[in-house]
Design a protein around this motif. Structure first.
Motif, PDB file in Angstrom:
ATOM      1  N   PHE A 184       0.823  -1.225   0.000  1.00 24.42           N
ATOM      2  CA  PHE A 184       0.000   0.000   0.000  1.00 24.42           C
ATOM      3  C   PHE A 184       0.852   1.268   0.000  1.00 24.42           C
ATOM      4  CE2 PHE A 184       0.650  -1.131   4.468  1.00 24.42           C
ATOM      5  CZ  PHE A 184       1.041   0.081   5.039  1.00 24.42           C
ATOM      6  N   THR A 185       2.168   1.149  -0.244  1.00 22.27           N
ATOM      7  CA  THR A 185       3.020   2.334  -0.289  1.00 22.27           C
ATOM      8  C   THR A 185       3.484   2.654  -1.705  1.00 22.27           C
ATOM      9  OG1 THR A 185       5.011   1.019   0.140  1.00 22.27           O
ATOM     10  CG2 THR A 185       3.856   1.917   2.057  1.00 22.27           C
ATOM     11  N   ASP A 186       2.716   2.205  -2.699  1.00 22.28           N
ATOM     12  CA  ASP A 186       3.101   2.409  -4.099  1.00 22.28           C
ATOM     13  C   ASP A 186       2.060   3.224  -4.860  1.00 22.28           C
ATOM     14  OD1 ASP A 186       1.160   0.476  -3.945  1.00 22.28           O
ATOM     15  OD2 ASP A 186       2.042  -0.856  -5.436  1.00 22.28           O
ATOM     16  N   GLY A 187       1.579   4.310  -4.235  1.00 28.06           N
ATOM     17  CA  GLY A 187       0.615   5.185  -4.901  1.00 28.06           C
ATOM     18  C   GLY A 187       1.150   5.715  -6.211  1.00 28.06           C
ATOM     19  N   LYS A 188       0.277   5.805  -7.211  1.00 26.47           N
ATOM     20  CA  LYS A 188       0.727   6.153  -8.570  1.00 26.47           C
ATOM     21  C   LYS A 188       0.141   7.457  -9.109  1.00 26.47           C
ATOM     22  CE  LYS A 188       1.720   1.433 -10.119  1.00 26.47           C
ATOM     23  NZ  LYS A 188       1.858   0.932  -8.742  1.00 26.47           N
ATOM     24  N   THR A 189      -0.726   8.098  -8.337  1.00 30.96           N
ATOM     25  CA  THR A 189      -1.387   9.307  -8.835  1.00 30.96           C
ATOM     26  C   THR A 189      -1.052  10.498  -7.947  1.00 30.96           C
ATOM     27  OG1 THR A 189      -3.227   7.944  -9.619  1.00 30.96           O
ATOM     28  CG2 THR A 189      -3.581  10.321  -9.526  1.00 30.96           C
ATOM     29  N   LEU A 190      -0.570  11.560  -8.576  1.00 27.77           N
ATOM     30  CA  LEU A 190      -0.273  12.809  -7.873  1.00 27.77           C
ATOM     31  C   LEU A 190      -0.809  13.960  -8.707  1.00 27.77           C
ATOM     32  CD1 LEU A 190       1.199  14.178  -5.455  1.00 27.77           C
ATOM     33  CD2 LEU A 190       3.219  14.316  -6.930  1.00 27.77           C
ATOM     34  N   LYS A 191      -1.609  14.820  -8.083  1.00 29.07           N
ATOM     35  CA  LYS A 191      -2.236  15.926  -8.812  1.00 29.07           C
ATOM     36  C   LYS A 191      -1.831  17.277  -8.211  1.00 29.07           C
ATOM     37  CE  LYS A 191      -6.432  13.474 -10.287  1.00 29.07           C
ATOM     38  NZ  LYS A 191      -7.919  13.488 -10.265  1.00 29.07           N
ATOM     39  N   LEU A 192      -1.638  18.261  -9.094  1.00 32.76           N
ATOM     40  CA  LEU A 192      -1.452  19.649  -8.693  1.00 32.76           C
ATOM     41  C   LEU A 192      -2.750  20.378  -8.997  1.00 32.76           C
ATOM     42  CD1 LEU A 192       0.124  22.141  -7.805  1.00 32.76           C
ATOM     43  CD2 LEU A 192       1.177  22.236 -10.085  1.00 32.76           C
ATOM     44  N   ASN A 193      -3.539  20.619  -7.961  1.00 33.04           N
ATOM     45  CA  ASN A 193      -4.888  21.176  -8.172  1.00 33.04           C
ATOM     46  C   ASN A 193      -4.890  22.686  -8.337  1.00 33.04           C
ATOM     47  OD1 ASN A 193      -6.193  18.680  -8.076  1.00 33.04           O
ATOM     48  ND2 ASN A 193      -6.282  18.705  -5.852  1.00 33.04           N
ATOM     49  N   THR A 194      -4.191  23.405  -7.472  1.00 33.21           N
ATOM     50  CA  THR A 194      -4.201  24.873  -7.535  1.00 33.21           C
ATOM     51  C   THR A 194      -2.834  25.420  -7.140  1.00 33.21           C
ATOM     52  OG1 THR A 194      -4.953  25.088  -5.235  1.00 33.21           O
ATOM     53  CG2 THR A 194      -6.656  25.027  -6.964  1.00 33.21           C
ATOM     54  N   ALA A 195      -2.595  26.658  -7.543  1.00 27.78           N
ATOM     55  CA  ALA A 195      -1.430  27.425  -7.086  1.00 27.78           C
ATOM     56  C   ALA A 195      -1.918  28.842  -6.829  1.00 27.78           C
ATOM     57  CB  ALA A 195      -0.312  27.410  -8.125  1.00 27.78           C
ATOM     58  N   LYS A 196      -1.533  29.401  -5.702  1.00 27.97           N
ATOM     59  CA  LYS A 196      -2.026  30.737  -5.357  1.00 27.97           C
ATOM     60  C   LYS A 196      -1.120  31.391  -4.326  1.00 27.97           C
ATOM     61  CE  LYS A 196      -5.004  29.069  -1.608  1.00 27.97           C
ATOM     62  NZ  LYS A 196      -6.381  29.037  -1.062  1.00 27.97           N
ATOM     63  N   ALA A 197      -1.246  32.712  -4.200  1.00 28.30           N
ATOM     64  CA  ALA A 197      -0.540  33.458  -3.159  1.00 28.30           C
ATOM     65  C   ALA A 197      -1.455  33.582  -1.947  1.00 28.30           C
ATOM     66  CB  ALA A 197      -0.169  34.848  -3.674  1.00 28.30           C
ATOM     67  N   ALA A 198      -0.877  33.522  -0.758  1.00 32.94           N
ATOM     68  CA  ALA A 198      -1.689  33.570   0.449  1.00 32.94           C
ATOM     69  C   ALA A 198      -0.817  33.916   1.655  1.00 32.94           C
ATOM     70  CB  ALA A 198      -2.387  32.229   0.685  1.00 32.94           C
ATOM     71  N   ILE A 199      -1.495  34.230   2.765  1.00 34.18           N
ATOM     72  CA  ILE A 199      -0.840  34.396   4.059  1.00 34.18           C
ATOM     73  C   ILE A 199      -1.044  33.101   4.842  1.00 34.18           C
ATOM     74  CG2 ILE A 199      -1.039  35.509   6.310  1.00 34.18           C
ATOM     75  CD1 ILE A 199       0.393  37.338   4.645  1.00 34.18           C
ATOM     76  N   LEU A 200       0.044  32.519   5.353  1.00 38.06           N
ATOM     77  CA  LEU A 200      -0.052  31.295   6.148  1.00 38.06           C
ATOM     78  C   LEU A 200       0.914  31.429   7.324  1.00 38.06           C
ATOM     79  CD1 LEU A 200      -1.372  28.467   6.275  1.00 38.06           C
ATOM     80  CD2 LEU A 200       0.653  27.585   5.107  1.00 38.06           C
ATOM     81  N   HIS A 201       0.370  31.279   8.537  1.00 36.55           N
ATOM     82  CA  HIS A 201       1.166  31.444   9.762  1.00 36.55           C
ATOM     83  C   HIS A 201       1.834  32.817   9.795  1.00 36.55           C
ATOM     84  CE1 HIS A 201       0.432  27.207   9.982  1.00 36.55           C
ATOM     85  NE2 HIS A 201       1.302  26.896   9.052  1.00 36.55           N
ATOM     86  N   GLY A 202       1.154  33.814   9.248  1.00 43.67           N
ATOM     87  CA  GLY A 202       1.693  35.166   9.237  1.00 43.67           C
ATOM     88  C   GLY A 202       2.775  35.399   8.197  1.00 43.67           C
ATOM     89  N   ASN A 278       9.041   4.419  -7.660  1.00 41.28           N
ATOM     90  CA  ASN A 278       7.996   3.799  -8.476  1.00 41.28           C
ATOM     91  C   ASN A 278       7.545   4.636  -9.672  1.00 41.28           C
ATOM     92  OD1 ASN A 278       7.758   1.589  -6.585  1.00 41.28           O
ATOM     93  ND2 ASN A 278       6.605   2.972  -5.246  1.00 41.28           N
ATOM     94  N   GLU A 279       7.483   5.957  -9.484  1.00 44.92           N
ATOM     95  CA  GLU A 279       6.859   6.802 -10.506  1.00 44.92           C
ATOM     96  C   GLU A 279       7.602   8.125 -10.665  1.00 44.92           C
ATOM     97  OE1 GLU A 279       4.179   6.026 -12.377  1.00 44.92           O
ATOM     98  OE2 GLU A 279       3.883   4.076 -11.429  1.00 44.92           O
ATOM     99  N   GLU A 280       7.262   8.830 -11.761  1.00 50.31           N
ATOM    100  CA  GLU A 280       7.688  10.205 -11.979  1.00 50.31           C
ATOM    101  C   GLU A 280       6.480  11.034 -12.387  1.00 50.31           C
ATOM    102  OE1 GLU A 280      10.895  10.990 -14.563  1.00 50.31           O
ATOM    103  OE2 GLU A 280      12.296   9.591 -13.598  1.00 50.31           O
ATOM    104  N   TRP A 281       6.414  12.273 -11.891  1.00 49.27           N
ATOM    105  CA  TRP A 281       5.312  13.163 -12.245  1.00 49.27           C
ATOM    106  C   TRP A 281       5.885  14.513 -12.663  1.00 49.27           C
ATOM    107  CZ3 TRP A 281       5.558  10.188  -7.845  1.00 49.27           C
ATOM    108  CH2 TRP A 281       4.580   9.207  -7.670  1.00 49.27           C
ATOM    109  N   HIS A 282       5.336  15.085 -13.741  1.00 50.14           N
ATOM    110  CA  HIS A 282       5.730  16.408 -14.209  1.00 50.14           C
ATOM    111  C   HIS A 282       4.465  17.260 -14.257  1.00 50.14           C
ATOM    112  CE1 HIS A 282       9.694  14.836 -15.138  1.00 50.14           C
ATOM    113  NE2 HIS A 282       9.106  13.815 -15.728  1.00 50.14           N
ATOM    114  N   LEU A 283       4.320  18.124 -13.261  1.00 46.45           N
ATOM    115  CA  LEU A 283       3.091  18.882 -13.072  1.00 46.45           C
ATOM    116  C   LEU A 283       3.342  20.362 -13.334  1.00 46.45           C
ATOM    117  CD1 LEU A 283       2.135  17.185  -9.678  1.00 46.45           C
ATOM    118  CD2 LEU A 283       1.465  16.451 -11.973  1.00 46.45           C
ATOM    119  N   SER A 284       2.291  21.054 -13.770  1.00 46.75           N
ATOM    120  CA  SER A 284       2.420  22.474 -14.081  1.00 46.75           C
ATOM    121  C   SER A 284       1.072  23.168 -13.856  1.00 46.75           C
ATOM    122  CB  SER A 284       2.875  22.659 -15.531  1.00 46.75           C
ATOM    123  OG  SER A 284       2.972  24.027 -15.856  1.00 46.75           O
TER     124      SER A 284
END
Length: 359
Positions: A184-202, A278-284
């Motif tokens: 169960f440690t061979d996950g094959k799917t990785l998604k980049l859903n959003t990219a944005k600017a934000a304030i986090l922990h100040g 196991n895998e390679e992902w090229h996300l944009s």
């Protein structure tokens, strides 16, 4: 040279002492919890070498898990028992919290929905032992992969002693359910859903939301992230991380910290190249930071350089004073040079006069 070597030896000794001291403090804190928790492996345990629960389930069936809670001191401690789901922290580790906002939309019937604690609160003391029972009812429909979470045994905060912010100390016993013992440690799917600017922990951040939508762990993930100005192709920011681990059916925000620098407005492309054994992902993902967003984030951030008014005034006075001193020294030097020149000329004239008289 000898002084440098001696200083280095002192520094190393200090670091070693500090590390030993820290270790002792943590050990003392753990013992001061007043209890220890031990999972009792059931007959459905898939891997007997695991120190946590890794159990096989049958659709619709209920099984009982047991935990032995033993007191380590005479005084009573009050404990609460509950379940939590596995999530992925922003640091790229599998975490177990009650943060409902982090529960991914792909996670159906999570561990917390399968658990029922027989006695949610107990009291142990005077070195006694108690057994806590937790029922696990599998989903009626078969499921793939695993469901991951933990059973938490935590101290109930003392309201009389509790002042301001407090830290909750607890034991977390991992719980993984599966219908088989497949990898169960061979996950094959990785998604980049959003990219944005934000304030986090100040802090000023660019956040990339990465998702593992499968009921499997993505293990030992290395990620190279590049933020590029879309129009010019100029690289604005880079970050490389290693050994990230993503929980099944989870998401997290990959952080690009801007530090004390102002976040720039513009249109950008975020590229993320990730890989493991196991895998390679090229996300944009393309995204935009408007002028208004950049100004608001830069203004709200607590991590920025602000020069106090008094410091500015002192700096100006120091600059003026320095200029005056430099001017005074330059004027005196010129004055002394003229005086020495006159003195040298006078000496030469006097010497010539003496030579004429001798003749």
């Amino acid at each position: 040279m000898k002084k440098r070597i001696y200083s280095a030896l002192i520094l190393v000794s200090c670091v070693f002492v500090s590390l030993v001291s820290t270790r002792e403090v943590f050990a003392e804190d753990e013992n001061n919890l007043g209890y220890v928790v031990t999972p009792l492996q059931p007959s459905t345990q898939i891997d007997l070498e695991k120190s946590y629960f890794y159990i096989k389930t049958v659709p619709g069936e209920t099984q009982t898990l047991q935990l032995r809670v033993a007191s380590t001191k005479k005084e009573e401690v009050h404990l609460k028992i509950y379940g939590v789901n596995a999530i992925t922290s922003n640091n790229g580790t599998i975490d177990y919290t009650e943060d409902l906002a982090k529960i991914d939309e792909t996670l159906k019937e999570p561990v917390t929905s399968l658990l029922k604690v027989g006695t949610p609160e107990i009291t142990v003391g005077n070195f006694e032992e108690k057994t806590v029972e937790v029922q696990v009812t599998a989903p009626k429909e078969p499921y793939e992969g695993v469901k991951m979470g933990a059973i938490v045994v935590a101290l109930v905060p003392d309201k009389e002693k509790q002042k301001g912010m407090s830290t909750e100390y607890n034991y977390k016993i991992g719980l993984i359910t599966a219908e088989n013992g497949d990898e169960f440690t061979d996950g094959k799917t990785l998604k980049l859903n959003t990219a944005k600017a934000a304030i986090l922990h100040g802090k000023k951040m660019v956040l990339a939301s990465l998702q593992n939508p499968e009921p499997k762990v993505i293990d030992d993930l290395n990620i190279v992230t590049t933020m590029i100005e879309k129009e010019s192709g100029k690289v604005i920011k880079e970050k490389t991380v290693q050994n990230y681990k993503l929980a099944p059916n989870s998401h997290f925000d990959f952080e690009l910290d801007w530090g004390i620098n102002d976040l720039p407005s513009g249109t950008y492309t975020l590229k993320m190249d990730a890989k493991n054994a196991n895998e390679e992902w090229h996300l944009s993902k393309d995204f935009k930071i408007t002028n208004e967003e950049a100004k608001e984030i830069n203004a709200l951030s607590v991590f920025k350089i602000e020069t106090p008014t008094w410091l500015k005034a002192v700096s100006i006075v120091m600059v003026i004073t320095s200029l005056v001193l430099m001017g005074t020294l330059f004027y005196r030097r010129k004055k002394w040079e003229k005086a020495w020149k006159r003195l040298r000329i006078a000496k030469k004239k006097k010497k010539k006069g003496k030579n004429k008289n001798k003749k």
